[in-house]
Design a protein around this motif. Structure first.
Motif, PDB file in Angstrom:
ATOM      1  N   ALA A   1     -17.300 -17.827   3.947  1.00  0.00           N
ATOM      2  CA  ALA A   1     -18.350 -18.851   4.108  1.00  0.00           C
ATOM      3  C   ALA A   1     -18.720 -19.550   2.831  1.00  0.00           C
ATOM      4  N   LEU A   2     -18.687 -18.834   1.623  1.00  0.00           N
ATOM      5  CA  LEU A   2     -18.919 -19.452   0.431  1.00  0.00           C
ATOM      6  C   LEU A   2     -17.782 -20.229   0.038  1.00  0.00           C
ATOM      7  N   GLN A   3     -16.653 -19.906   0.378  1.00  0.00           N
ATOM      8  CA  GLN A   3     -15.398 -20.922  -0.199  1.00  0.00           C
ATOM      9  C   GLN A   3     -15.489 -22.144   0.752  1.00  0.00           C
ATOM     10  N   MET A   4     -15.782 -21.802   2.117  1.00  0.00           N
ATOM     11  CA  MET A   4     -15.920 -23.037   3.036  1.00  0.00           C
ATOM     12  C   MET A   4     -17.146 -24.031   2.542  1.00  0.00           C
ATOM     13  N   MET A   5     -18.132 -23.428   2.029  1.00  0.00           N
ATOM     14  CA  MET A   5     -19.167 -24.349   1.118  1.00  0.00           C
ATOM     15  C   MET A   5     -18.707 -25.048   0.218  1.00  0.00           C
ATOM     16  N   LEU A   6     -18.053 -24.411  -0.644  1.00  0.00           N
ATOM     17  CA  LEU A   6     -17.487 -25.295  -1.914  1.00  0.00           C
ATOM     18  C   LEU A   6     -16.600 -26.159  -1.263  1.00  0.00           C
ATOM     19  N   LEU A   7     -15.690 -25.637  -0.449  1.00  0.00           N
ATOM     20  CA  LEU A   7     -14.759 -26.725   0.121  1.00  0.00           C
ATOM     21  C   LEU A   7     -15.348 -28.060   0.543  1.00  0.00           C
ATOM     22  N   ALA A   8     -16.430 -27.817   1.440  1.00  0.00           N
ATOM     23  CA  ALA A   8     -17.202 -28.751   2.108  1.00  0.00           C
ATOM     24  C   ALA A   8     -18.052 -29.634   1.057  1.00  0.00           C
ATOM     25  N   ILE A   9     -18.486 -29.103  -0.054  1.00  0.00           N
ATOM     26  CA  ILE A   9     -19.057 -30.116  -0.894  1.00  0.00           C
ATOM     27  C   ILE A   9     -18.138 -30.665  -1.896  1.00  0.00           C
ATOM     28  N   ASP A  10     -17.032 -30.119  -2.053  1.00  0.00           N
ATOM     29  CA  ASP A  10     -15.993 -30.900  -2.750  1.00  0.00           C
ATOM     30  C   ASP A  10     -15.453 -32.023  -1.728  1.00  0.00           C
ATOM     31  N   ARG A  11     -15.266 -32.272  -0.554  1.00  0.00           N
ATOM     32  CA  ARG A  11     -14.807 -33.017   0.125  1.00  0.00           C
ATOM     33  C   ARG A  11     -15.861 -33.932   0.947  1.00  0.00           C
ATOM     34  N   GLY A  12     -17.138 -33.519   0.361  1.00  0.00           N
ATOM     35  CA  GLY A  12     -18.336 -34.146   0.872  1.00  0.00           C
ATOM     36  C   GLY A  12     -18.389 -34.312   2.280  1.00  0.00           C
ATOM     37  N   ASP A  13     -18.133 -33.163   3.019  1.00  0.00           N
ATOM     38  CA  ASP A  13     -18.103 -33.156   4.396  1.00  0.00           C
ATOM     39  C   ASP A  13     -19.204 -32.558   4.804  1.00  0.00           C
ATOM     40  N   ALA A  14     -20.206 -33.249   5.111  1.00  0.00           N
ATOM     41  CA  ALA A  14     -21.605 -32.657   5.975  1.00  0.00           C
ATOM     42  C   ALA A  14     -21.438 -31.908   6.965  1.00  0.00           C
ATOM     43  N   VAL A  15     -20.261 -32.068   7.953  1.00  0.00           N
ATOM     44  CA  VAL A  15     -20.198 -31.608   8.870  1.00  0.00           C
ATOM     45  C   VAL A  15     -19.790 -29.932   8.908  1.00  0.00           C
ATOM     46  N   LEU A  16     -18.976 -29.746   7.951  1.00  0.00           N
ATOM     47  CA  LEU A  16     -18.027 -28.692   7.706  1.00  0.00           C
ATOM     48  C   LEU A  16     -19.398 -27.715   6.977  1.00  0.00           C
ATOM     49  N   LEU A  17     -20.335 -28.309   6.246  1.00  0.00           N
ATOM     50  CA  LEU A  17     -21.308 -27.632   5.586  1.00  0.00           C
ATOM     51  C   LEU A  17     -22.405 -27.282   6.389  1.00  0.00           C
ATOM     52  N   THR A  18     -22.728 -27.940   7.320  1.00  0.00           N
ATOM     53  CA  THR A  18     -23.635 -27.730   8.433  1.00  0.00           C
ATOM     54  C   THR A  18     -23.274 -26.491   9.006  1.00  0.00           C
ATOM     55  N   ASP A  19     -21.937 -26.660   9.725  1.00  0.00           N
ATOM     56  CA  ASP A  19     -21.275 -25.401  10.422  1.00  0.00           C
ATOM     57  C   ASP A  19     -21.205 -24.211   9.678  1.00  0.00           C
ATOM     58  N   THR A  20     -20.895 -24.312   8.378  1.00  0.00           N
ATOM     59  CA  THR A  20     -21.032 -23.131   7.699  1.00  0.00           C
ATOM     60  C   THR A  20     -22.275 -22.372   7.390  1.00  0.00           C
ATOM     61  N   LEU A  21     -23.381 -23.226   7.264  1.00  0.00           N
ATOM     62  CA  LEU A  21     -24.599 -22.799   6.983  1.00  0.00           C
ATOM     63  C   LEU A  21     -25.089 -22.114   7.980  1.00  0.00           C
ATOM     64  N   LEU A  22     -25.027 -22.678   9.399  1.00  0.00           N
ATOM     65  CA  LEU A  22     -25.505 -22.402  10.550  1.00  0.00           C
ATOM     66  C   LEU A  22     -24.744 -20.835  10.788  1.00  0.00           C
ATOM     67  N   ASP A  23     -23.388 -20.855  10.649  1.00  0.00           N
ATOM     68  CA  ASP A  23     -22.672 -19.484  10.583  1.00  0.00           C
ATOM     69  C   ASP A  23     -23.103 -18.507   9.884  1.00  0.00           C
ATOM     70  N   VAL A  24     -23.740 -18.761   8.818  1.00  0.00           N
ATOM     71  CA  VAL A  24     -23.777 -17.548   8.006  1.00  0.00           C
ATOM     72  C   VAL A  24     -25.487 -17.311   7.574  1.00  0.00           C
ATOM     73  N   VAL A  25     -26.519 -18.275   8.171  1.00  0.00           N
ATOM     74  CA  VAL A  25     -27.742 -17.851   8.081  1.00  0.00           C
ATOM     75  C   VAL A  25     -28.054 -16.690   9.071  1.00  0.00           C
ATOM     76  N   ASP A  26     -29.065 -15.998   8.635  1.00  0.00           N
ATOM     77  CA  ASP A  26     -29.614 -14.990   9.363  1.00  0.00           C
ATOM     78  C   ASP A  26     -30.065 -14.979  10.749  1.00  0.00           C
ATOM     79  N   ASP A  27     -30.757 -16.376  10.912  1.00  0.00           N
ATOM     80  CA  ASP A  27     -31.303 -16.505  12.404  1.00  0.00           C
ATOM     81  C   ASP A  27     -31.380 -17.885  12.669  1.00  0.00           C
ATOM     82  N   PRO A  28     -30.552 -18.738  13.066  1.00  0.00           N
ATOM     83  CA  PRO A  28     -30.432 -20.188  13.212  1.00  0.00           C
ATOM     84  C   PRO A  28     -31.851 -20.752  14.056  1.00  0.00           C
ATOM     85  N   GLY A  29     -32.082 -19.875  14.943  1.00  0.00           N
ATOM     86  CA  GLY A  29     -33.234 -20.470  15.832  1.00  0.00           C
ATOM     87  C   GLY A  29     -32.982 -21.592  16.574  1.00  0.00           C
ATOM     88  N   GLU A  30     -34.042 -22.307  16.889  1.00  0.00           N
ATOM     89  CA  GLU A  30     -34.075 -23.624  17.582  1.00  0.00           C
ATOM     90  C   GLU A  30     -33.818 -24.876  16.630  1.00  0.00           C
TER      91      GLU A  30
END
Length: 673
Positions: free
Chosen positions: A427-456
């Motif tokens: 997930a950390l590699q994907m976050m760095l890749l998303a930041i490098d590419r400026g890809d907000a969609v990929l960064l959002t998906d990676t964050l939601l996948d790694v956080v403890d509880d996305p909730g609502e």
């Protein structure tokens, strides 16, 4: 004087013993009943204490219910007090009072709470110790001119000269406050993403050189920890230390086999001092988290906990030895030197490791190209530990980095390390890749996948915020820095998301390293170099051989699903053809939903029962009330109805208490979450 009637005396004694025995039986029965009805754990010591408090209150209630007042009791013939009706009411009232006190204890001291007098005395002693320490710290702050800021003064803090004076006073206060606060200042000084430059500069001057421990104490400590005399382990042990830090003192030595080593010895009596001050820091961080707007945003409580855990690990040199071995194994191909540990001569308070000859970095005397090369080497080393090995040095501040005499770089002090599992590393590699590419969609998906509880959480709103965040830091000629990752953590917190502690530790370690690299290469672009490394790692993984190996692994993991897929497709198409295809959806499938539903239904039923029994009790009291007539003079059916009214009233009280117990427990569970 008439002689005592032995039969009467024995009968009286037997009656008293029998009454006591019956009271105990009733108390035990009602205590067991209370534990079942109200889900309160049955506890004999609590029941005995409840009897001591509740039985007298119940007896007073029985007297008032039977006679109406204490004046009527005083004017009553004592012989009437032995009537079975009064004794039964007295016994019942004492038992009910004890039971209610038993349940009240559950409200005040919930399940699992134990009264430990020794622990309470120790806690009281610790409280007085903390108060004394608070007073000393406050006096240090006042003496250095920081008293007004403690009570909330903010005037003039925007002025550069005021900031300089404030930072210098804070640095001196931390130095005087002792080891924990010196360590805290050193750690905070590397966080250029959190503090203004003037504070970083002043706190960076905090030194760890303190009064040296006499050699006799060092020798005795080493002998006690290793179980033998110092001459039996070392061919040479230099009395003059290499360094005297706040937690330990380092001495050069040579083993009997001729190996040059450094012996790290913990300062005597440092443990209790560190634990007390860490407790104070935790409490202060908790108050900041609860009473400031910026506390939760930067995760001040997590920062304090991480700092405390790291410092407590530093007190156990066996943990540090294990950490060094793990990091060395994960960084076997790294150009950064990691000292070897001699485990046979290591204990909780003594650490013997290979001596690396060199100097700590200070940014002076290094050519610009050499500084950039060392900075890149250190960053690549940390990123390799994070993304490949999964175990990394969590505190790479300047004091832990050594420029070796042979031109290499050494990394010291492994009291604090972080660990990442494979999923978090990916997930950390994907976050760095998303930041490098400026890809907000990929960064959002990676964050939601790694956080403890996305909730609502609203993913689209988060994506837009992350897009704005990257546009601010990665476009328009802005220079990216590790402050960007701090802003990212704050943004995630504002959405109610919580990153895993180990991932936050990576960002803190990178921020600390960035502060360190400034000494080597001013203007070094840590973020760009981190993106370069992540991109190289991703390209390496996508190499033909690695890609084939990765695809083979994924295919093997999918084989069980692929085998079942044809049968399931055949079953679905057959059901569609016959018109029997159905979709089942289970309501309240989640355990938390079922628990909430059960809780709501249970409380609703208990509330209805409490209201019904309460009204029935009041109605029966009105029917059986006869002014001026004692309870014993009432008709038998009236006495029975009056007794039923009391029973219904007790049932109402039990239902109300059960509701209170449930609400208190739910509140405690919510706070734990």
């Amino acid at each position: 004087m008439e002689p005592l009637n032995v039969t009467s005396v024995l009968g009286m004694i037997f009656g008293q013993v029998f009454s006591l025995f019956m009271l105990i039986l009733v108390l035990l029965g009602l205590g067991k009943l209370a534990s079942r009805l109200m889900d309160v754990p049955f506890n004999l010591p609590r029941l005995a204490l409840s009897a001591l408090l509740g039985a007298p209150a119940g007896s007073v209630g029985a007297i008032l219910a039977y006679y109406g007042s204490f004046d009527a009791l005083n004017s009553t013939d004592p012989a009437r007090m032995d009537q079975p009706g009064f004794m039964a009411l007295m016994l019942f009232a004492m038992a009910v009072g004890s039971m209610l006190a038993f349940v009240a204890f559950e409200l005040l001291m919930p399940r699992g709470t134990r009264v430990r007098p020794v622990a309470m005395l120790r806690e009281t002693s610790d409280l007085f110790g903390r108060l004394g320490r608070y007073r000393r710290i406050l006096w240090i702050l006042v003496r250095h001119g920081l008293g007004g800021y403690v009570i909330g003064r903010r005037e003039g803090v925007e002025d550069t000269s005021v900031q300089r004076r404030l930072a210098r006073s804070l640095s001196r206060s931390m130095e005087e406050a002792g080891v924990v606060f010196v360590k805290l200042g050193q750690a905070v000084a590397t966080r250029r993403d959190l503090l203004p430059p003037v504070f970083v500069e002043e706190l960076s001057r905090l030194h760890s050189e303190v009064a040296r421990v006499p050699y006799d104490e060092i020798r005795d400590c080493v002998a006690a920890e290793l179980g033998r005399g110092i001459d039996e382990v070392f061919a040479d042990f230099t009395a003059e230390p290499l360094a005297a830090a706040s937690i330990a003192q380092a001495h050069p030595a040579r083993l009997l086999g001729g190996e040059e080593v450094v012996v790290k010895v913990q300062r005597p009596g440092i443990g209790p001092v560190v634990r007390r001050d860490l407790d104070i820091i935790r409490r202060l961080a908790k108050r900041m988290e609860e009473h400031t707007a910026w506390g939760p945003a930067i995760g001040v409580r997590d920062l304090a906990e991480g700092f405390a855990d790291a410092l407590l690990e530093e007190l156990d040199f066996e943990v540090e030895a294990t950490n060094i071995a793990a990091v060395a194994e994960a960084s076997v191909d790294s150009p950064v030197r990691i000292p070897r540990v001699y485990e046979a001569y290591t204990s909780r308070r003594v650490l013997v490791m290979e001596r690396l000859h060199g100097n700590q970095i200070d940014g002076t005397g290094l050519p610009e190209e050499r500084g950039e090369e060392i900075a890149k080497t250190l960053l690549d080393c940390l990123l390799e530990q994070v993304l490949v090995g999964g175990i990394f040095h969590a505190d790479p501040h300047p004091g832990n980095i050594l420029l070796l005499d042979d031109g290499g770089v050494g990394l010291l002090d492994y009291g604090s390390v972080g660990r990442l599992d494979a999923r978090t590393r990916e997930a950390l590699q994907m976050m760095l890749l998303a930041i490098d590419r400026g890809d907000a969609v990929l960064l959002t998906d990676t964050l939601l996948d790694v956080v403890d509880d996305p909730g609502e959480i609203d993913p689209e709103r988060l994506r837009r915020s992350l897009g704005q965040f990257m546009a601010r830091y990665l476009h328009g000629g802005a220079t990216a820095s590790m402050r960007m990752f701090t802003e990212l953590l704050m943004l995630v917190t504002r959405f109610g998301l919580v990153l895993p502690a180990e991932l936050a530790a990576v960002f803190r370690a990178l921020a600390t390293l960035e502060g360190t690299l400034v000494f080597l290469a001013p203007g070094f672009d840590t973020v760009s170099e981190a993106k370069r490394y992540a991109g190289a790692r991703m390209s390496e993984q996508l190499d033909s051989g690695n890609l084939r190996e990765l695809a083979t692994g994924e295919l093997l993991a999918l084989l069980p699903t692929l085998r079942r897929l044809p049968r399931r497709l055949d079953r679905i198409t057959d059901q569609l053809h016959k018109g029997r295809f159905t979709v089942q959806a289970r309501l309240f499938a989640h355990p938390e939903d079922r628990r909430l539903l059960r809780s709501v239904v249970r409380r609703a039923v208990m509330t209805v029962l409490a209201v019904v029994t309460g009204f029935m009790s009041v109605g029966l009291f009105n029917v059986t009330e006869q002014t001026g007539v004692a309870w014993s003079d009432l008709a038998t059916h009236t006495q029975a109805l009056n007794l039923l009214a009391w029973i219904l009233l007790a049932a109402t009280a039990m239902f109300v208490l059960r509701l209170l117990v449930d609400m208190v427990r739910d509140g405690a569970e919510n706070r734990r979450r």
